[in-house]
Motif scaffolding. Structure first.
Motif, PDB file in Angstrom:
ATOM      1  N   LEU A  43     -34.199  38.918 -28.153  1.00  9.28           N
ATOM      2  CA  LEU A  43     -33.794  37.945 -29.415  1.00  9.28           C
ATOM      3  C   LEU A  43     -32.319  37.822 -29.542  1.00  9.28           C
ATOM      4  O   LEU A  43     -31.992  37.115 -30.354  1.00  9.28           O
ATOM      5  N   GLY A  44     -31.532  38.121 -28.281  1.00  8.75           N
ATOM      6  CA  GLY A  44     -30.129  37.927 -28.463  1.00  8.75           C
ATOM      7  C   GLY A  44     -29.701  36.400 -28.193  1.00  8.75           C
ATOM      8  O   GLY A  44     -30.419  35.654 -27.619  1.00  8.75           O
ATOM      9  N   CYS A  45     -28.394  36.560 -27.881  1.00 13.51           N
ATOM     10  CA  CYS A  45     -27.523  35.377 -27.383  1.00 13.51           C
ATOM     11  C   CYS A  45     -26.085  35.675 -27.414  1.00 13.51           C
ATOM     12  O   CYS A  45     -25.617  36.758 -27.736  1.00 13.51           O
ATOM     13  N   VAL A  46     -25.172  35.083 -26.846  1.00  9.16           N
ATOM     14  CA  VAL A  46     -23.877  35.361 -26.550  1.00  9.16           C
ATOM     15  C   VAL A  46     -23.216  35.885 -28.020  1.00  9.16           C
ATOM     16  O   VAL A  46     -22.540  36.718 -28.093  1.00  9.16           O
ATOM     17  N   GLU A  47     -23.477  35.090 -29.002  1.00 11.64           N
ATOM     18  CA  GLU A  47     -22.702  35.272 -30.300  1.00 11.64           C
ATOM     19  C   GLU A  47     -23.446  36.644 -31.009  1.00 11.64           C
ATOM     20  O   GLU A  47     -22.600  37.475 -31.744  1.00 11.64           O
ATOM     21  N   LEU A  48     -24.565  37.277 -30.619  1.00 14.78           N
ATOM     22  CA  LEU A  48     -24.952  38.537 -31.060  1.00 14.78           C
ATOM     23  C   LEU A  48     -24.323  39.702 -30.415  1.00 14.78           C
ATOM     24  O   LEU A  48     -24.418  40.832 -30.847  1.00 14.78           O
ATOM     25  N   TRP A  49     -23.583  39.397 -29.187  1.00 16.16           N
ATOM     26  CA  TRP A  49     -22.759  40.514 -28.861  1.00 16.16           C
ATOM     27  C   TRP A  49     -21.551  40.670 -29.778  1.00 16.16           C
ATOM     28  O   TRP A  49     -21.163  41.886 -29.457  1.00 16.16           O
ATOM     29  N   ARG A  50     -21.158  39.946 -30.699  1.00 12.58           N
ATOM     30  CA  ARG A  50     -20.150  39.992 -31.548  1.00 12.58           C
ATOM     31  C   ARG A  50     -18.956  40.361 -30.981  1.00 12.58           C
ATOM     32  O   ARG A  50     -18.267  39.810 -29.930  1.00 12.58           O
ATOM     33  N   ASP A  51     -18.213  41.312 -31.142  1.00 14.63           N
ATOM     34  CA  ASP A  51     -16.821  41.818 -30.752  1.00 14.63           C
ATOM     35  C   ASP A  51     -17.079  42.822 -29.586  1.00 14.63           C
ATOM     36  O   ASP A  51     -15.969  43.109 -28.949  1.00 14.63           O
ATOM     37  N   LYS A 249     -22.836  52.821 -31.388  1.00 12.19           N
ATOM     38  CA  LYS A 249     -22.049  53.696 -31.059  1.00 12.19           C
ATOM     39  C   LYS A 249     -21.087  53.096 -30.131  1.00 12.19           C
ATOM     40  O   LYS A 249     -20.832  53.399 -28.673  1.00 12.19           O
ATOM     41  N   ALA A 250     -20.410  51.974 -30.670  1.00 14.19           N
ATOM     42  CA  ALA A 250     -19.570  50.830 -29.889  1.00 14.19           C
ATOM     43  C   ALA A 250     -18.368  51.772 -28.987  1.00 14.19           C
ATOM     44  O   ALA A 250     -18.388  51.396 -27.599  1.00 14.19           O
ATOM     45  N   GLU A 251     -17.793  52.522 -29.652  1.00 16.26           N
ATOM     46  CA  GLU A 251     -16.633  53.220 -29.077  1.00 16.26           C
ATOM     47  C   GLU A 251     -16.972  54.001 -27.748  1.00 16.26           C
ATOM     48  O   GLU A 251     -16.391  54.166 -26.803  1.00 16.26           O
TER      49      GLU A 251
END
Length: 273
Positions: A43-51, A249-251
């Motif tokens: 369901l994703g796209c480039v913008e949904l990767w966010r930062d 858990k981004a970090e």
């Protein structure tokens, strides 16, 4: 400190154009490193990767490239229904066009969810060019837990206003995006899909990241992904983490990626000719 600039462009394919976004470090020695290519989820796209792309670019000091698959985000609509071969098709279709258009020689494949499956088939299709493979919450086969998660999501999106969440990112393509995900995965024709054959052709180092509470797949998936390639493999099971580790858990994901690439001595080639 390395500065990151964003570049947006389009890649033409026989079936329509792809939207591409690049996070490019300012220092020349960073640009010379092998780039990371991101493959988004169902369901994703480039913008949904966010930062996350910028965080990975800063941490690894290398270019990061993300693109919307056909039918998603800002890319062209997909021509017709999504075939059950869509995961394998990506390698010789849109991804091949991306490599050629951007002049990418070697690459590091990083995929989330079904994008992780696509990253695997791309690593298998270009074994001499893929320097490393990183999967995050990837499915390696069709598991009952995955199907149950999709059925639950289908119920949620059937509620009033829920489809608007997808329209924010996919516009008029939102209905197709949801149907492509649900109908393909729940179809009888897709029931026996798996990555096993592709994984045996992966020769690069592999890092398989997975949350222990992933609602769309058990830890059997990273175990399968790590058991079949001929190169060195590592699994990283994140505690108290669901299906989207790069947000939950981004970090941890950023540091795990940085350490994995450093341990395998990657990043000495010029990425773009």
């Amino acid at each position: 400190m390395v500065a990151i600039t964003n570049q947006e462009s389009w890649v033409m394919t026989p079936k329509g154009r792809l939207f591409v976004k690049r996070w490019v470090p300012s220092e020349e020695e960073c640009v010379k490193k092998t780039p990371i290519v991101l493959f988004h989820d169902s369901l994703g796209c480039v913008e949904l990767w966010r930062d996350f792309p910028q965080a990975i670019s800063l941490a690894t000091k290398r270019e990061v490239i993300a693109y919307d698959r056909l039918g998603f985000g800002q890319s062209a609509p997909y021509p017709g229904e999504l075939p059950v071969s869509f995961v394998a098709d990506e390698a010789n279709g849109a991804f091949s066009a991306l490599l050629q258009s951007l002049g990418i020689e070697d690459f590091i494949a990083f995929g989330h969810s079904v994008g992780g499956g696509m990253a695997c088939v791309c690593a298998a299709a270009f074994p001499e060019r893929c320097r490393a493979l990183i999967t995050e919450s990837a499915q390696a086969f069709v598991e009952d837990r995955t199907l149950e998660g999709i059925r639950e999501a289908k119920k949620v999106f059937a509620q009033p206003g829920q489809l608007e969440r997808l329209k924010k990112y996919h516009g008029d393509k939102a209905d197709w995006v949801l149907s492509a995900w649900v109908n393909t995965w729940l179809s009888d024709a897709f029931r026996h899909w798996n990555l096993s054959e592709s994984l045996t052709r992966v020769k690069c180092p592999v890092l398989a990241i997975h949350g222990d509470s992933d609602e769309y797949g058990s830890t059997q998936h990273p175990e399968r992904i790590a058991s079949l390639p001929s190169g060195p493999t590592t699994t990283r099971i994140l505690q108290d983490c669901g299906h989207v580790p790069h947000r939950e858990k981004a970090e941890v994901v950023v540091e795990a990626t940085k350490a994995f690439l450093a341990q395998n001595g990657l990043g000495n080639q010029r990425a773009v000719q």
